[in-house]
Design an enzyme around this catalytic site. Sequence first.
Site, PDB file in Angstrom:
ATOM      1  N   CYS A  69       0.860  -1.183   0.000  1.00  0.00           N
ATOM      2  CA  CYS A  69       0.000   0.000   0.000  1.00  0.00           C
ATOM      3  C   CYS A  69       0.897   1.234   0.000  1.00  0.00           C
ATOM      4  O   CYS A  69       1.450   1.623   1.036  1.00  0.00           O
ATOM      5  CB  CYS A  69      -0.943   0.018   1.196  1.00  0.00           C
ATOM      6  SG  CYS A  69      -1.932   1.530   1.213  1.00  0.00           S
ATOM      7  N   HIS A  82      -8.072   4.853  -2.038  1.00  0.00           N
ATOM      8  CA  HIS A  82      -8.992   5.971  -1.791  1.00  0.00           C
ATOM      9  C   HIS A  82      -8.955   6.996  -2.921  1.00  0.00           C
ATOM     10  O   HIS A  82      -7.958   7.089  -3.630  1.00  0.00           O
ATOM     11  CB  HIS A  82      -8.604   6.691  -0.492  1.00  0.00           C
ATOM     12  CG  HIS A  82      -8.372   5.763   0.636  1.00  0.00           C
ATOM     13  ND1 HIS A  82      -7.492   6.007   1.653  1.00  0.00           N
ATOM     14  CD2 HIS A  82      -8.922   4.557   0.907  1.00  0.00           C
ATOM     15  CE1 HIS A  82      -7.494   5.007   2.497  1.00  0.00           C
ATOM     16  NE2 HIS A  82      -8.349   4.108   2.068  1.00  0.00           N
ATOM     17  N   HIS A 135      -1.684  -1.310  -3.702  1.00  0.00           N
ATOM     18  CA  HIS A 135      -2.575  -0.144  -3.612  1.00  0.00           C
ATOM     19  C   HIS A 135      -1.795   1.068  -4.094  1.00  0.00           C
ATOM     20  O   HIS A 135      -0.799   1.444  -3.473  1.00  0.00           O
ATOM     21  CB  HIS A 135      -2.996   0.115  -2.158  1.00  0.00           C
ATOM     22  CG  HIS A 135      -3.943  -0.902  -1.591  1.00  0.00           C
ATOM     23  ND1 HIS A 135      -4.419  -0.834  -0.298  1.00  0.00           N
ATOM     24  CD2 HIS A 135      -4.523  -1.994  -2.144  1.00  0.00           C
ATOM     25  CE1 HIS A 135      -5.241  -1.856  -0.090  1.00  0.00           C
ATOM     26  NE2 HIS A 135      -5.314  -2.575  -1.174  1.00  0.00           N
TER      27      HIS A 135
HETATM   28  C1  DNO Z   1      -8.676   1.331   4.090  1.00  0.00           C
HETATM   29  C2  DNO Z   1      -8.095   0.031   3.751  1.00  0.00           C
HETATM   30  C3  DNO Z   1      -7.863  -0.864   4.937  1.00  0.00           C
HETATM   31  C4  DNO Z   1      -7.528  -2.264   4.481  1.00  0.00           C
HETATM   32  C5  DNO Z   1      -7.335  -3.241   5.599  1.00  0.00           C
HETATM   33  C6  DNO Z   1      -6.869  -4.567   5.086  1.00  0.00           C
HETATM   34  O1  DNO Z   1      -9.201   1.970   3.260  1.00  0.00           O
HETATM   35  O2  DNO Z   1      -6.950   0.170   2.999  1.00  0.00           O
HETATM   36  O3  DNO Z   1      -9.014  -0.883   5.705  1.00  0.00           O
HETATM   37  O4  DNO Z   1      -8.576  -2.756   3.701  1.00  0.00           O
HETATM   38  O5  DNO Z   1      -6.417  -2.771   6.517  1.00  0.00           O
HETATM   39  O6  DNO Z   1      -7.068  -5.528   6.048  1.00  0.00           O
END
Ligand code: DNO
Length: 391
Positions: A278, A349, A305
């Site tokens: 991420c 997001h 991500h």
């Molecule tokens: C938020 C997400 C997190 C993610 C969790 C994975 O937008 O990136 O909530 O889904 O941490 O377990």
Amino acid sequence: MEKTWRWFGKKDKITLPMLRQIGVEGIVTALHEVPNGEIWALEAIKDLKNYIESYGLHWSVVESLPVCEAIKYGGPEREKLIENYKISLANLGKAGIRTVCYNFMPVIDWVRTDLQHPWADGSSSLYFDRIRFAYFDTMILQRKNGDKDYTDTEMAKVCALDKVITQAEKDELIDSIIVKTQGFVNGNIKEGDKNPVAIFKKLLALYDGIDRDSLRENMRYFLSAIMPVCEEYGVNMCVHPDDPPFQILGLPRIVTNEEDIAWFLNAVDNPHNGLTFCAGSLSAGEHNDTRELAKKFAKRTHFVHLRSTKAIPGGNFIESSRLEGRGHIIDLIRIFEKENPGLPMRVDHGRMMLGDEEKGYNAGYSFHGRMLALAQVEGMMAVVRDEINGK
Ligand code: DNO
């Protein structure tokens, strides 16, 4: 990379036909209606998979199969919960769904203090304000010794804020930090729960005496227990980094930087034990360089991500455009396409824009903002594809 999108199931206002029109290929979703800790039945998995396929898409990634608190803090119920987790994983594997994202953050998943931070152009994005967070921690939660986690200057700012903050702002802070950002990701507190602060304090107390090393051991225990099932069914686990990637609320956090990532990958050295890269979470820590991390861990990354953040002096950060910030998105696409081509990727997001604010979407999960982000990333992917093909 495969263009995926987080879709919250049949009740999501953003429908599968809409996603097809904007070039989405794979779906990222979960059985959101199943309470944490219960088994995901094979039939329910297959039903959702067939539904997705009936729209010409496919279920690419599970986000998340939640790990219950008792597994994280090592409570007596953990054996039973791990057994259930293994059955859910086997059922996913039997249905042909082989990438599973989860996190190992105690109590609280991602943390933001402001869900609609205004941009000059009229849109808004998610924001983290360190002083407001410190206010929540020390004045609203009144966490014991919480003030020791902040500098004197920061605490002076918290006291100044206390003189002017309104009750409505306090309520909004609580709502942003522990309600709106949590419930829909299968978190511990949901909209409509009475007295979220009291629930939250009880949850924090579960971790009294659990330090970083014990949390690490509990993660090792969990991963070692599930790996045989992952091997049997070809399921790849990918942990989401802690968001933001630093210590908060006196809780241990163990997926925050290069050393942490290397630790859990080596602790259970199995290709099925991997990372959700991420870029948004990792770039929110000024100690992280996303490009270096991607080069190091691309081969053990199963899901990406692509989001960026801008650090602001004072420990604040804002979710920025993919074209700027500390994410270095185009470089990441270059690295992943070279080292581990074809990984599923979602933009995560998006900003709120063009009426997104009226729709009641889950925090961060706007339609127009994410669509814009996807278009930007798609453009970058096309450039990188041409570079690779020598065009
Ligand atoms: C938020 C997400 C997190 C993610 C969790 C994975 O937008 O990136 O909530 O889904 O941490 O377990």
